[in-house]
Design a protein around this motif. Sequence first.
Motif, PDB file in Angstrom:
ATOM      1  N   SER A 101       7.592   8.029 -15.455  1.00  0.00           N
ATOM      2  CA  SER A 101       8.762   8.485 -14.711  1.00  0.00           C
ATOM      3  C   SER A 101       9.241   9.868 -15.140  1.00  0.00           C
ATOM      4  O   SER A 101      10.232  10.362 -14.595  1.00  0.00           O
ATOM      5  CB  SER A 101       9.907   7.468 -14.812  1.00  0.00           C
ATOM      6  N   SER A 104       8.333  14.084 -11.427  1.00  0.00           N
ATOM      7  CA  SER A 104       9.389  14.255 -10.437  1.00  0.00           C
ATOM      8  C   SER A 104       9.053  13.457  -9.187  1.00  0.00           C
ATOM      9  O   SER A 104       7.911  12.968  -9.019  1.00  0.00           O
ATOM     10  CB  SER A 104       9.539  15.730 -10.070  1.00  0.00           C
ATOM     11  N   GLU A 105      10.009  13.361  -8.276  1.00  0.00           N
ATOM     12  CA  GLU A 105       9.761  12.704  -7.004  1.00  0.00           C
ATOM     13  C   GLU A 105       8.607  13.392  -6.263  1.00  0.00           C
ATOM     14  O   GLU A 105       7.772  12.730  -5.634  1.00  0.00           O
ATOM     15  CB  GLU A 105      11.025  12.740  -6.131  1.00  0.00           C
ATOM     16  N   THR A 106       8.540  14.713  -6.352  1.00  0.00           N
ATOM     17  CA  THR A 106       7.469  15.461  -5.683  1.00  0.00           C
ATOM     18  C   THR A 106       6.105  15.101  -6.241  1.00  0.00           C
ATOM     19  O   THR A 106       5.130  14.939  -5.491  1.00  0.00           O
ATOM     20  CB  THR A 106       7.703  16.974  -5.819  1.00  0.00           C
ATOM     21  N   PHE A 108       5.218  12.248  -7.661  1.00  0.00           N
ATOM     22  CA  PHE A 108       4.875  10.910  -7.193  1.00  0.00           C
ATOM     23  C   PHE A 108       4.462  10.926  -5.722  1.00  0.00           C
ATOM     24  O   PHE A 108       3.522  10.235  -5.321  1.00  0.00           O
ATOM     25  CB  PHE A 108       6.057   9.950  -7.382  1.00  0.00           C
ATOM     26  N   GLU A 109       5.165  11.697  -4.925  1.00  0.00           N
ATOM     27  CA  GLU A 109       4.840  11.771  -3.502  1.00  0.00           C
ATOM     28  C   GLU A 109       3.411  12.269  -3.303  1.00  0.00           C
ATOM     29  O   GLU A 109       2.661  11.729  -2.477  1.00  0.00           O
ATOM     30  CB  GLU A 109       5.832  12.684  -2.787  1.00  0.00           C
ATOM     31  N   GLN A 139      18.763   8.020  -7.785  1.00  0.00           N
ATOM     32  CA  GLN A 139      18.134   8.903  -6.808  1.00  0.00           C
ATOM     33  C   GLN A 139      16.613   8.837  -6.893  1.00  0.00           C
ATOM     34  O   GLN A 139      15.927   8.718  -5.873  1.00  0.00           O
ATOM     35  CB  GLN A 139      18.593  10.340  -7.031  1.00  0.00           C
ATOM     36  N   LYS A 140      16.079   8.891  -8.117  1.00  0.00           N
ATOM     37  CA  LYS A 140      14.621   8.831  -8.278  1.00  0.00           C
ATOM     38  C   LYS A 140      14.092   7.460  -7.881  1.00  0.00           C
ATOM     39  O   LYS A 140      13.052   7.344  -7.219  1.00  0.00           O
ATOM     40  CB  LYS A 140      14.232   9.159  -9.717  1.00  0.00           C
ATOM     41  N   ALA A 143      13.954   7.239  -4.138  1.00  0.00           N
ATOM     42  CA  ALA A 143      12.889   8.098  -3.611  1.00  0.00           C
ATOM     43  C   ALA A 143      11.543   7.425  -3.801  1.00  0.00           C
ATOM     44  O   ALA A 143      10.717   7.388  -2.873  1.00  0.00           O
ATOM     45  CB  ALA A 143      12.918   9.454  -4.309  1.00  0.00           C
ATOM     46  N   LEU A 144      11.294   6.877  -5.003  1.00  0.00           N
ATOM     47  CA  LEU A 144      10.019   6.199  -5.252  1.00  0.00           C
ATOM     48  C   LEU A 144       9.877   4.961  -4.392  1.00  0.00           C
ATOM     49  O   LEU A 144       8.773   4.633  -3.937  1.00  0.00           O
ATOM     50  CB  LEU A 144       9.890   5.855  -6.738  1.00  0.00           C
ATOM     51  N   SER A 146      10.941   4.697  -1.400  1.00  0.00           N
ATOM     52  CA  SER A 146      10.533   5.182  -0.074  1.00  0.00           C
ATOM     53  C   SER A 146       9.054   5.541  -0.031  1.00  0.00           C
ATOM     54  O   SER A 146       8.446   5.569   1.039  1.00  0.00           O
ATOM     55  CB  SER A 146      11.387   6.395   0.329  1.00  0.00           C
ATOM     56  N   PHE A 147       8.436   5.806  -1.210  1.00  0.00           N
ATOM     57  CA  PHE A 147       7.002   6.101  -1.282  1.00  0.00           C
ATOM     58  C   PHE A 147       6.168   4.837  -1.473  1.00  0.00           C
ATOM     59  O   PHE A 147       4.945   4.914  -1.559  1.00  0.00           O
ATOM     60  CB  PHE A 147       6.692   7.060  -2.435  1.00  0.00           C
TER      61      PHE A 147
END
Length: 404
Positions: A101, A104-106, A108-109, A139-140, A143-144, A146-147
């Motif tokens: 973790s 970043s969200e980016t 992981f995306e 927030q993270k 976001a994860l 949603s992925f």
Amino acid sequence: MFKERIKSHHRSKLFESVSASENELFDALEQPAKDSDCVIYLHVPFCDNICSFCSMMRSKLGDELDEYAKFLVRQIKDYGEMPYFDTKKIKSIYFGGGTPSVFSETHFEKVLGALHKNFKIAEDCEISVETTLHNLDLQKALALQSFGVNRFSIGVQTFSRQGRALLNRVHKPARAIERLKDLREKFDGMLCCDIIYNFPNESVEEAIADANYVNELGLDSASFYSLMFFEGSELSKKIDTSYYDLPTDKKLHHAFAEALLQSGNFEVLELTKLARKGRDNYGYIKLSHKGTDILPIGNGAGGHVAGFGIYGVSGHKMISRIDERETKYSVLSNLFQYPIVSLNELKEALSASIYDEAVQKLKELESWGLLELKDQRSILSLDGIFWGNNINEEIANIIRKDFV
């Protein structure tokens, strides 16, 4: 009775590893697979806070995450192009570490996007990310989610103030509890945690309090481990391990486990995991124990596909051939990582004499109060769960006679 407790599951190999080349591996991957299930393990060997008890392959976070994410994507693409994976369905994806973790969200995306582009991901695929609380904010987490991430394995370790300080946890107990409440309220997937017991001066009351927090916060499972001092860890350098004694270890183990089991909400999933009923299934480890292919991606990642063992290190692969007998032996001995074992399954896989020897050993263990033999099943007691790895070793040493 056993004199010394084996705290972790470790099995010595039956046969020496036979080195193989990357060309041999990729030749095998040019052929279609014989079965469909597959697991992917991705290793992220970075941390922004080194746990005092840790000696695993990891490094303090620097400026390398962008390049490392690109490296994972390249490996994903390389493997995804191989015909072997055309008929494979990915049932579980596990990000381990280190502390994945820190991505970043980016990051992981990009990595998860590459996995979906290059592999067939099952609709019910379990996608797990190991994390600590301090770098998993809401927030993270969302976001994860949603992925496709649907399971977090959180290194809580303890809610005790003195325990968290000793184990180099970042948040004070109140802040850790607050963050878990936020996550439970908004994150739909599994929230699982690691708990460490029997750190110096831990009381029974602290062990019970940890169990109560797991239950009250709505966490879906707890992997609970007696503190181990690994060579090279900070803790091994500053703690006198002579404080350890077996009766205290057992008392704290039972206090934690009984508090959760007596709540009626939890059951024993495997030797070191208590799961909320109807929630965490831990597909990654169950599939692994069945001998399912584990495709390893990243430095520090280990696994096996198409009869080859693979370990990633410094951008390269260490590759070996796996003897089929090794795989069959591993699957059978893994049965004893669980609280209930079907003796019929054991009987079908072993010669008559070795099966009889294994049953005789189980009867001896039953006389010690560690298990009950009933309806062609071996059912561990709580004492049996505590001594589970010792029981596993005893039975594995009998089973191995059929394979060497």
